[in-house]
Design a protein around this motif. Structure first.
Motif, PDB file in Angstrom:
ATOM      1  N   HIS A 160      10.442  12.957   2.232  1.00 52.25           N
ATOM      2  CA  HIS A 160      11.740  13.207   1.593  1.00 52.25           C
ATOM      3  C   HIS A 160      11.726  12.733   0.139  1.00 52.25           C
ATOM      4  O   HIS A 160      12.274  13.398  -0.748  1.00 52.25           O
ATOM      5  N   MET A 161      11.097  11.597  -0.101  1.00 47.62           N
ATOM      6  CA  MET A 161      11.027  11.109  -1.492  1.00 47.62           C
ATOM      7  C   MET A 161      10.216  12.076  -2.362  1.00 47.62           C
ATOM      8  O   MET A 161      10.558  12.303  -3.526  1.00 47.62           O
ATOM      9  N   ALA A 162       9.152  12.646  -1.772  1.00 47.39           N
ATOM     10  CA  ALA A 162       8.342  13.617  -2.534  1.00 47.39           C
ATOM     11  C   ALA A 162       9.170  14.863  -2.851  1.00 47.39           C
ATOM     12  O   ALA A 162       9.140  15.377  -3.981  1.00 47.39           O
ATOM     13  N   VAL A 163       9.922  15.327  -1.874  1.00 45.46           N
ATOM     14  CA  VAL A 163      10.775  16.510  -2.076  1.00 45.46           C
ATOM     15  C   VAL A 163      11.818  16.217  -3.162  1.00 45.46           C
ATOM     16  O   VAL A 163      12.051  17.039  -4.067  1.00 45.46           O
ATOM     17  N   ASP A 164      12.417  15.043  -3.089  1.00 47.37           N
ATOM     18  CA  ASP A 164      13.432  14.669  -4.085  1.00 47.37           C
ATOM     19  C   ASP A 164      12.826  14.595  -5.483  1.00 47.37           C
ATOM     20  O   ASP A 164      13.426  15.039  -6.461  1.00 47.37           O
ATOM     21  N   VAL A 182       1.328   9.721  -5.360  1.00 49.72           N
ATOM     22  CA  VAL A 182       1.884  11.062  -5.128  1.00 49.72           C
ATOM     23  C   VAL A 182       2.790  11.472  -6.290  1.00 49.72           C
ATOM     24  O   VAL A 182       2.778  12.626  -6.731  1.00 49.72           O
ATOM     25  N   LYS A 183       3.546  10.520  -6.808  1.00 52.23           N
ATOM     26  CA  LYS A 183       4.414  10.825  -7.960  1.00 52.23           C
ATOM     27  C   LYS A 183       3.575  11.399  -9.100  1.00 52.23           C
ATOM     28  O   LYS A 183       3.883  12.438  -9.672  1.00 52.23           O
ATOM     29  N   LYS A 184       2.477  10.697  -9.385  1.00 49.77           N
ATOM     30  CA  LYS A 184       1.609  11.135 -10.486  1.00 49.77           C
ATOM     31  C   LYS A 184       0.955  12.488 -10.173  1.00 49.77           C
ATOM     32  O   LYS A 184       0.882  13.375 -11.030  1.00 49.77           O
ATOM     33  N   ALA A 185       0.486  12.641  -8.933  1.00 45.81           N
ATOM     34  CA  ALA A 185      -0.180  13.903  -8.563  1.00 45.81           C
ATOM     35  C   ALA A 185       0.797  15.073  -8.662  1.00 45.81           C
ATOM     36  O   ALA A 185       0.423  16.180  -9.060  1.00 45.81           O
ATOM     37  N   VAL A 216       0.841  -1.201   0.000  1.00 48.74           N
ATOM     38  CA  VAL A 216       0.000   0.000   0.000  1.00 48.74           C
ATOM     39  C   VAL A 216       0.877   1.253   0.000  1.00 48.74           C
ATOM     40  O   VAL A 216       0.595   2.237  -0.696  1.00 48.74           O
ATOM     41  N   TYR A 217       1.960   1.206   0.756  1.00 47.53           N
ATOM     42  CA  TYR A 217       2.920   2.330   0.792  1.00 47.53           C
ATOM     43  C   TYR A 217       3.449   2.605  -0.614  1.00 47.53           C
ATOM     44  O   TYR A 217       3.535   3.751  -1.067  1.00 47.53           O
ATOM     45  N   THR A 218       3.773   1.542  -1.301  1.00 43.27           N
ATOM     46  CA  THR A 218       4.290   1.647  -2.660  1.00 43.27           C
ATOM     47  C   THR A 218       3.255   2.283  -3.586  1.00 43.27           C
ATOM     48  O   THR A 218       3.572   3.155  -4.404  1.00 43.27           O
ATOM     49  N   TYR A 219       2.001   1.830  -3.420  1.00 45.19           N
ATOM     50  CA  TYR A 219       0.904   2.362  -4.233  1.00 45.19           C
ATOM     51  C   TYR A 219       0.738   3.864  -3.973  1.00 45.19           C
ATOM     52  O   TYR A 219       0.595   4.673  -4.894  1.00 45.19           O
ATOM     53  N   ALA A 220       0.809   4.229  -2.692  1.00 44.92           N
ATOM     54  CA  ALA A 220       0.663   5.638  -2.316  1.00 44.92           C
ATOM     55  C   ALA A 220       1.786   6.470  -2.933  1.00 44.92           C
ATOM     56  O   ALA A 220       1.565   7.601  -3.394  1.00 44.92           O
ATOM     57  N   ALA A 221       2.985   5.908  -2.953  1.00 42.25           N
ATOM     58  CA  ALA A 221       4.127   6.617  -3.542  1.00 42.25           C
ATOM     59  C   ALA A 221       3.866   6.890  -5.019  1.00 42.25           C
ATOM     60  O   ALA A 221       4.110   7.997  -5.518  1.00 42.25           O
ATOM     61  N   ALA A 222       3.334   5.870  -5.707  1.00 44.20           N
ATOM     62  CA  ALA A 222       3.025   6.042  -7.130  1.00 44.20           C
ATOM     63  C   ALA A 222       1.960   7.116  -7.322  1.00 44.20           C
ATOM     64  O   ALA A 222       2.013   7.913  -8.266  1.00 44.20           O
TER      65      ALA A 222
END
Ligand code: XUL
Ligand code: CO
Length: 438
Positions: free
Chosen positions: A213-217, A169-172, A161-167
């Motif tokens: 941090h991943m979102a910022v990067d 946010v990446k798209k958003a 689920v964490y992975t899905y959420a990361a995807a």
């Protein structure tokens, strides 16, 4: 096609107007405290309440009449709705809007299909932005409605689920960049817990820190320069939300070395749920250079949950504008995270609601500007702390004094001099005087 044929562009008519489809206080080009009202207030319409709320509640189904919406999850319906939304923004003369990914476009059968749906609607949003000049204040990802997020998104126990959420946010972030979004918001709807009996709080917060941090990067990687914002809220849906109030958010950001990248989006109804006044939350964020934007609404203190109502109370709007004038708001805005009541089901109510609250904030701005211009609260405040303007006060504030030194002074001075009255009641009357006059 027009969804609101009976409404033309809302104009300013002044305080004496009885026309409910005119502004009485919001005069976009009027200069107050050195800037136009449009520049100060940066009014923003939210997509989720205004175009997706159905009026359903736990006790009954939808009530809203929205003739342009066929109720389906088709991309075609989403695109038509987007065009209607821009007709609304334009007629209301709102310079900004804000959305969650899932408000504007439907989920598909797979993540790839969902992303494609989002791209298709984003194309229409972009066209409409260009046609009207309305801008995106912020984008965000809805990581709370879908059942997959029941245990959290960036704080879930489930790596998949964490992975899905990361995807998500990446798209958003990509779409927010594509639409020149000025900010990107995280409201952690499911980022919290119901019981510590099943929760590793430290591990969840570490994961949340990594996620940000991943979102910022990634923002850096794609050249998205918008401001990141966290929106505090203390409870609902979870019992213990991690981002419970401004202080908790700032402590989190500091602990995970994120203060350079994030500011706060402060919402009135969330402040009161946390047991604070909106002014407290704004001042707390502002004094630390972390006031980014506001979600402008109000709760009902007799109900005590997140009712997301339009704010019309001058006392509240003037208090908010006092703090916003002190710290500034850009790149944020006055974002109407508010919905019409279930009984206010006709499309025209969307206009009445926004116009009323825009006027209340414009009036609040005028009240606050006058209070500041005439130093009505500043002078009593300076006087109240006058003893600190002494040599000793300055030395303490500069970190140059010691307990022993203060003890020597205390022994010599004897009983400290009696302070002036706090004058709360007088100051409240002064505040009312400005509400009358502005
Ligand atoms: C929920 C809330 C959200 C955020 C964006 O209470 O305020 O709509 O503003 O996710
Ligand atoms: Co909000």
């Amino acid at each position: 096609m027009t969804a609101f044929p009976e409404v033309s562009k809302i104009q300013y008519e002044g305080p004496d107007s009885d026309n409910p489809l005119a502004f009485r206080w919001y005069n976009p080009s009027e200069v107050v405290a050195g800037k136009t009202m449009r520049e100060h207030l940066r009014f923003t319409v939210v997509y989720w309440h205004t175009f997706r709320a159905t009026g359903s509640d736990p006790f009954g189904g939808p009530t809203m009449l929205r003739g342009w919406d066929d109720g389906s999850d088709s991309v075609e319906n989403a695109c038509r709705r987007a065009r209607v939304a821009f007709e609304f923004f334009e007629k209301l003369d709102a310079p900004f809007y804000a959305f969650h990914d899932r408000d504007v476009a439907p989920e598909g059968g797979s993540l790839a299909e969902t992303n494609a749906n989002f791209d298709a609607v984003a194309k229409v949003l972009k066209e409409e932005q260009e046609r009207t000049g309305v801008k995106l204040l912020w984008g965000t990802a809805n990581m709370f409605s879908h059942p997959r997020y029941m245990h959290g998104a960036a704080t879930t126990c489930n790596l998949g689920v964490y992975t899905y959420a990361a995807a998500q946010v990446k798209k958003a972030l990509e779409v927010t960049k594509e639409l020149d979004g000025v900010n990107y918001v995280f409201w952690g709807g499911r980022e919290g817990y119901q019981t510590l009996l099943n929760t590793d709080m430290k591990r969840e917060l570490d994961h949340l820190g990594r996620f940000f941090h991943m979102a910022v990067d990634y923002a850096k990687e794609i050249g998205f320069t918008g401001q990141f914002l966290i929106e505090p809220k203390p409870k609902e849906p979870t019992k213990h939300q991690y981002d419970s109030d401004a202080a908790a958010c700032l402590n989190f950001l500091r602990s995970y070395d994120l203060t350079d990248h994030f500011k706060l989006n402060i919402e009135t109804n969330h402040a009161t749920l946390a047991g604070h006044e909106m002014m407290h939350e704004l001042e707390y964020a502002g004094m630390q250079g972390a006031l980014g934007s506001i979600d402008a609404n109000t709760g009902d203190l007799l109900l005590g949950w997140d009712t997301d109502q339009f704010a019309t109370n001058y006392y509240l709007t003037a208090q908010i504008m006092l703090v916003l004038l002190k710290y500034g708001l850009s790149p944020g805005g006055v974002n109407f995270d508010a919905k019409v009541r279930r009984e206010s089901f006709q499309p025209i109510d969307l206009f009445y609601a926004h116009i009323g609250s825009m006027d209340a904030f414009a009036k609040g701005l005028k009240i606050a500007a006058k209070i500041i211009e005439e130093g009505a609260l500043q002078h009593p405040l300076q006087q109240r702390y006058a003893s600190w303007d002494s040599e000793l006060g300055r030395r303490i504030e500069a970190g140059q004094a010691s307990l022993s030194e203060l003890a020597d002074v205390a022994l010599q001075q004897g009983e400290p001099p009696v302070n002036e009255s706090g004058r709360q009641e007088l100051l409240e009357s002064v505040f009312n005087r400005y509400i009358d006059r502005a």
